[in-house]
Every structure is written in structure tokens, then in C-alpha cells.
Design a protein around this motif. Structure first.
Motif, short mmCIF file in Angstrom:
data_model
loop_
_atom_site.label_atom_id
_atom_site.label_comp_id
_atom_site.label_asym_id
_atom_site.label_seq_id
_atom_site.Cartn_x
_atom_site.Cartn_y
_atom_site.Cartn_z
N ALA A 1 0.83 -1.20 0.00
CA ALA A 1 0.00 0.00 0.00
C ALA A 1 0.87 1.25 0.00
O ALA A 1 0.56 2.24 -0.69
N GLU B 1 3.80 1.51 -1.29
CA GLU B 1 4.35 1.66 -2.66
C GLU B 1 3.31 2.24 -3.60
O GLU B 1 3.64 3.02 -4.50
N ALA B 2 2.06 1.87 -3.38
CA ALA B 2 1.00 2.44 -4.21
C ALA B 2 0.88 3.94 -3.99
O ALA B 2 0.62 4.71 -4.93
N ASP C 1 3.68 5.60 -5.90
CA ASP C 1 3.39 5.63 -7.33
C ASP C 1 2.35 6.69 -7.67
O ASP C 1 2.45 7.38 -8.69
N HIS D 1 -12.16 2.35 -4.40
CA HIS D 1 -11.99 1.30 -5.40
C HIS D 1 -13.26 1.14 -6.24
O HIS D 1 -13.22 1.15 -7.48
N GLU E 1 -5.22 2.42 -12.54
CA GLU E 1 -5.22 1.17 -11.80
C GLU E 1 -6.06 1.35 -10.53
O GLU E 1 -5.68 2.09 -9.61
N ARG F 1 -7.01 -0.44 -7.81
CA ARG F 1 -6.62 -0.78 -6.44
C ARG F 1 -5.56 0.19 -5.90
O ARG F 1 -5.71 0.76 -4.81
N THR F 2 -4.49 0.36 -6.66
CA THR F 2 -3.42 1.23 -6.14
C THR F 2 -3.86 2.70 -6.08
O THR F 2 -3.45 3.43 -5.17
N THR F 3 -4.69 3.11 -7.00
CA THR F 3 -5.17 4.49 -6.94
C THR F 3 -6.07 4.70 -5.73
O THR F 3 -6.02 5.75 -5.07
N GLN G 1 -5.70 3.23 -2.93
CA GLN G 1 -4.79 3.35 -1.78
C GLN G 1 -4.14 4.73 -1.73
O GLN G 1 -3.97 5.31 -0.66
#
Lengths: 195, 195
Positions: free
Chosen positions: A180, A182-183, A186, B136, B153, B155-157, B159
Motif C-alpha cells: 500500500a 508503494e501504491a 506511485d 476502489h 489502476e 486498487r493502487t489508486t 490506496q
DNA sequence: CATTGTTCATACCGAATGGTATAAACAATG
DNA sequence: CATTGTTTATACCATTCGGTATGAACAATG
């Protein structure tokens, strides 16, 4: 003059920092501090004066040694986007290597600002302000170098990045795992590289 | 059976919530709670059992009444991007109308997770997990409707958005003003609308 | 009216709080 | 060796901590 001192006041302060960092000001007792610092109560009051004074010194020292030093290094990198990425990577590495989930002393204290005296609030605001300035400068530098689109609004984007750094540090205290974090990194970079 | 009770246990809990919310668990004394709740010490222990039990109840109730209710409303909006925006706008409005800089009880507690018992940690993780799920779902819904690029993305977005929400709430405790909070909201929306 | 369970104020408990005082042990200078 | 300022251990201070106990006032039922 005889015998100036025997224990290292900075090392003792660092021991105190660890306790305040993990538990916060109120939840830390003098007994906790004496245990951690390995000095006598009398020496402690002689050297630092009071619990509050010790906290102020611990916070200021953490800010210089950990936060400010790190930022100052990154500020003079050639590649501003890489510097921003490196800042986040460093925080993730710190989280990875810390089973106690300490997070960041400054940000932990920022969460408690309504209960802190004005001087502490001022230290915290300056500290976070310096991080925001770092982001701001890196964005403008990246735009000058053509790495970052000119349409990216430097000031507001820097504030958004600060919120992600703060969020990362807080979530690293036990609410989120490494993926999480790392997300979040990013996402921060995506904010910089897109308009 | 005679006379079941006289004071409203939920109203009393809400009074306790305010104190825990502002000062945190450790820094709150039973005397603080009795002052705020306006009930006798005996009644308090009879009704709630202990300080810790009262905290648990206060946290759970805040989570249901404030956090979960808000999210549940927004979940069924037609426009998912508008729902995300509305969530952030709501938090900014809350900050604007709160001179005491309370922030969010859940997130304040999340910052203190290393010092909390496992059950509290679980409550906090579930609560934050639900917010992440909301992001999400909204992203996927927006992609289905063509509002959000498929390259985002989900999931990562989600987060990353959570970290911005957390950062906003923490900075709202005294470290940042309203304009900075608005910049965070704008950054969050930019993350959603760009790939 | 008697019973029942809650309310309140108050007093109390041992433990811990932040901070002070004391006096002997100690190390370095003159 | 005497002086000086620190270190240590220990005892102590009033206050506050979370929690318990008491008993009278109270309100609703049977």
C-alpha cells in the motif's frame, strides 16, 4: 573547574526521542524516560530542566538529524523527479525495517497539535513547510528541465504531495502494509508527471 | 422491574467521544470524562464498566454514525467522480466549521495504533479498509461509465486516495489551512481523471 | 406502600504522576 | 589534598490516576 560531565547529552536525548516518538508526550512518563536514557532522575532534571523542555529538545534534534538532513541531501540532486521518488522510497524502506511502526516523530506530533503549546506547533509547521517547499522546488526544477509538464501547478501539487507523505507515514504505523505504501509513492509520482 | 435508566447512554457516549477524539486515550482522564458526560462516577462505571470499554464503545459509535453513514450515502450516488469529490468537500467543510481542529477520531486513533490493543487496531483497519473499498468501487464504476480512463489502476489508486484523505485529516488538525486542504482534494481528483 | 435498581455525592483505595531534596560517591582541576 | 560540580541512590512531596465502596435520594413497578 572540575569534571564537566560524564554522559553524552545528545545520546541521552536520542534515547528520550525514541520514547516520545513511539508513545507521544502525555503517555510518556518520567519513569519511562529514566529507564530508556539510563541516567538518574537528578541528572535528568539537572541537564534538561523538565519533561517539556526535554520533549522540545528531542523534537528539535529529531527534526535536524532525521528530517532536515534528508531533505537537504535530496535538494541538491540533479534529477528532481528522482529526488522526489527517493524521498518516498526512503520512507518505505524505513517502514520495511521497523517492526515497531514508529512512523515519523514530527507527523505523530502534528496529529496532536491541538494539545501542544504554541512553540511545538511552530516547530511542526516549519518542518512540514520545509517539506512542502522541497516538493515545490523540485517541481519547478523539473519543469525547467522539461521533465514535468508546465501545466502542473507547482504550489498546489506540492501540497498534495505533502498530504501523501503524511498519509504514508501515518498508515505505516500499523494500518497499511508495504504494498500500500508503494501504491502511495506511485500515486505521488503520477501526480507530478501528469497535468 | 423498576426504573430502567434515566440518562441517555448514547448521548453520554457522544460526550465521551468528543473528549477521546480531541485528546486521545491516554491523555483523557476519568475526571475529564465525568465533567463532559455530566454523569456520576458510579453511573459511568455501572453503565460502561471501564475507561477502555467506554473508549471502545465511543470509537465504534463514531465509526458507525459519522464515517460509515457518510460513505454509505455516497456509495449510491450516480456519479462516482462526484461522489469522491463530495467526500473530500465534506471533510473540508468539516474543517472549516471546526475551530478546535478535531480531525477524524478514527485517523487520530490510527496514528496511535502501536499503543492500542488488537481489537482497536482491528476496528481502525476495517474502517480505513472500507474507505479504500469505497474509492476502489467508485473508480471501477467511473471506468464502466467512461468517466475515468481504463488505464487508471483501481486498487493502487484507491490506496493513494486513502493516503490523501488521511493526510488531509491530519493536516486539518492545525498544520494546514483551508486552501491547502482544497489543493489536496484537487490532487486527488487529478489522480482519478488522469492515467 | 414495599420493592427494585438507578442516581448522586462523597469518601476511599493503592499506585503512579511530575518534580524536589538529600547526601554520599566520584572524577577532574588547582 | 582540597575544591568543585556531577553522578548516583533514595526518600519524599502533593497531586492525580483508574477504580471501588458507601449510603441516602429517587423513580417506577408490583
Amino acid at each position: 573547574m572540575p569534571w564537566e560531565k560524564t554522559f553524552d547529552i545528545d545520546k541521552a536525548t536520542d534515547k528520550a526521542t525514541e520514547v516520545f516518538w513511539k508513545k507521544g508526550y502525555e503517555a510518556t512518563s518520567m519513569a519511562d524516560l529514566i529507564d530508556a536514557m539510563q541516567i538518574n532522575k537528578g541528572s535528568l532534571y539537572n541537564a534538561f530542566g523538565s519533561k517539556k523542555a526535554l520533549f522540545d529538545r528531542a523534537l528539535a534534534r529529531y527534526d535536524q538529524q532525521n528530517r532536515a538532513a534528508k531533505i537537504a541531501m535530496l535538494r541538491q540532486w540533479d534529477d528532481p523527479v528522482a529526488a522526489i521518488r527517493a524521498l518516498f522510497d526512503g520512507l518505505i524502506d524505513e517502514a520495511r525495517g521497523d517492526p515497531r511502526n514508529m512512523g515519523c516523530f514530527i507527523i505523530n506530533t502534528a496529529q496532536d497539535l491541538p494539545n501542544q503549546p504554541p512553540e511545538v506547533a511552530e516547530t511542526v509547521r516549519q518542518s512540514l513547510g520545509d517539506i512542502e517547499s522541497f516538493f515545490h522546488e523540485m517541481i519547478e526544477k523539473g519543469q525547467a528541465k522539461g521533465q514535468i509538464p508546465a501545466t502542473v501547478e507547482a504550489r498546489t501539487t506540492a501540497q498534495a504531495l505533502l498530504s501523501m507523505l503524511v498519509g504514508l507515514r501515518l498508515l505505516a504505523r500499523g494500518a497499511a502494509g508495504i504494498p500500500a505504501l508503494e501504491a502511495i509513492r506511485d500515486g505521488a509520482l503520477r501526480l507530478v508527471e501528469n497535468a
